[in-house]
Design a protein around this motif. Structure first.
Motif, PDB file in Angstrom:
ATOM      1  N   ASP A  17       0.830  -1.198   0.000  1.00 33.20           N
ATOM      2  CA  ASP A  17       0.000   0.000   0.000  1.00 33.20           C
ATOM      3  C   ASP A  17       0.866   1.249   0.000  1.00 33.20           C
ATOM      4  O   ASP A  17       1.912   1.282   0.643  1.00 33.20           O
ATOM      5  CB  ASP A  17      -0.897   0.024   1.244  1.00 33.20           C
ATOM      6  N   ASN A 120      -9.022   7.734  -0.423  1.00 35.99           N
ATOM      7  CA  ASN A 120     -10.001   6.893  -1.108  1.00 35.99           C
ATOM      8  C   ASN A 120      -9.860   5.444  -0.641  1.00 35.99           C
ATOM      9  O   ASN A 120      -8.947   5.110   0.118  1.00 35.99           O
ATOM     10  CB  ASN A 120      -9.847   7.014  -2.632  1.00 35.99           C
ATOM     11  N   GLU A 122      -8.849   2.829  -2.141  1.00 30.78           N
ATOM     12  CA  GLU A 122      -7.597   2.194  -2.567  1.00 30.78           C
ATOM     13  C   GLU A 122      -6.389   2.727  -1.796  1.00 30.78           C
ATOM     14  O   GLU A 122      -5.285   2.206  -1.939  1.00 30.78           O
ATOM     15  CB  GLU A 122      -7.382   2.413  -4.075  1.00 30.78           C
ATOM     16  N   ARG A 123      -6.589   3.778  -1.043  1.00 25.36           N
ATOM     17  CA  ARG A 123      -5.543   4.406  -0.234  1.00 25.36           C
ATOM     18  C   ARG A 123      -4.397   4.968  -1.073  1.00 25.36           C
ATOM     19  O   ARG A 123      -3.251   5.029  -0.624  1.00 25.36           O
ATOM     20  CB  ARG A 123      -4.990   3.416   0.797  1.00 25.36           C
ATOM     21  N   ASP A 124      -4.718   5.366  -2.322  1.00 24.37           N
ATOM     22  CA  ASP A 124      -3.667   5.893  -3.185  1.00 24.37           C
ATOM     23  C   ASP A 124      -3.913   7.337  -3.617  1.00 24.37           C
ATOM     24  O   ASP A 124      -3.170   7.875  -4.435  1.00 24.37           O
ATOM     25  CB  ASP A 124      -3.479   5.000  -4.413  1.00 24.37           C
TER      26      ASP A 124
END
Length: 138
Positions: A17, A120, A122-124
């Motif tokens: 991540d 978000n 997706e943690r991106d």
């Protein structure tokens, strides 16, 4: 000043991540360097940026316009004092406390701020941003 960072258990694999703290720290570096293409790329296309007493900024293009022509702060820099990454409810929020020193119009300013960056799923990318300062308008 010393940098204090607290990270709550994310349950995520740190090798797969993106690091939320790194992403948010990059935000401040890009704002201060006025690198708006890279800055806007940190956000989701439907980003929402809220500041008390002012209308919300919605979408990347509106965010870009704000930084290019609407932001009342200039010639300054952020100093980050504390960063807390919280993902205890499954969502990731990065809280930041710091100070800004620079210019607002013809005035030299220095003030404290607290920002919250909600990532978000997706943690991106940053999906929501909330800013609180000890000034009326920034």
């Amino acid at each position: 000043m010393a940098d204090d960072t607290t990270e709550l258990d994310t349950g995520a694999d740190p090798d797969s991540d993106p690091d939320p703290e790194t992403m948010v720290r990059e935000y401040y570096e890009l704002v201060d360097a006025e690198e708006y293409d890279d800055l806007v790329a940190l956000f989701t296309p439907d980003v929402r940026y809220e500041r008390p007493g002012q209308g919300a900024i919605e979408g990347r293009e509106a965010l870009r316009r704000f930084y290019e022509t609407g932001r009342p702060l200039e010639e300054g820099s952020h100093e980050v004092h504390d960063v807390v990454v919280d993902s205890s409810g499954g969502d990731v929020t990065v809280a930041v406390r710091g100070t800004f020193s620079g210019r607002q119009g013809e005035e030299t300013v220095e003030f404290g701020f607290a920002d919250f960056h909600a990532l978000n799923a997706e943690r991106d990318a940053i999906a929501r941003r909330y800013t609180f300062t000890d000034r009326d308008e920034v």
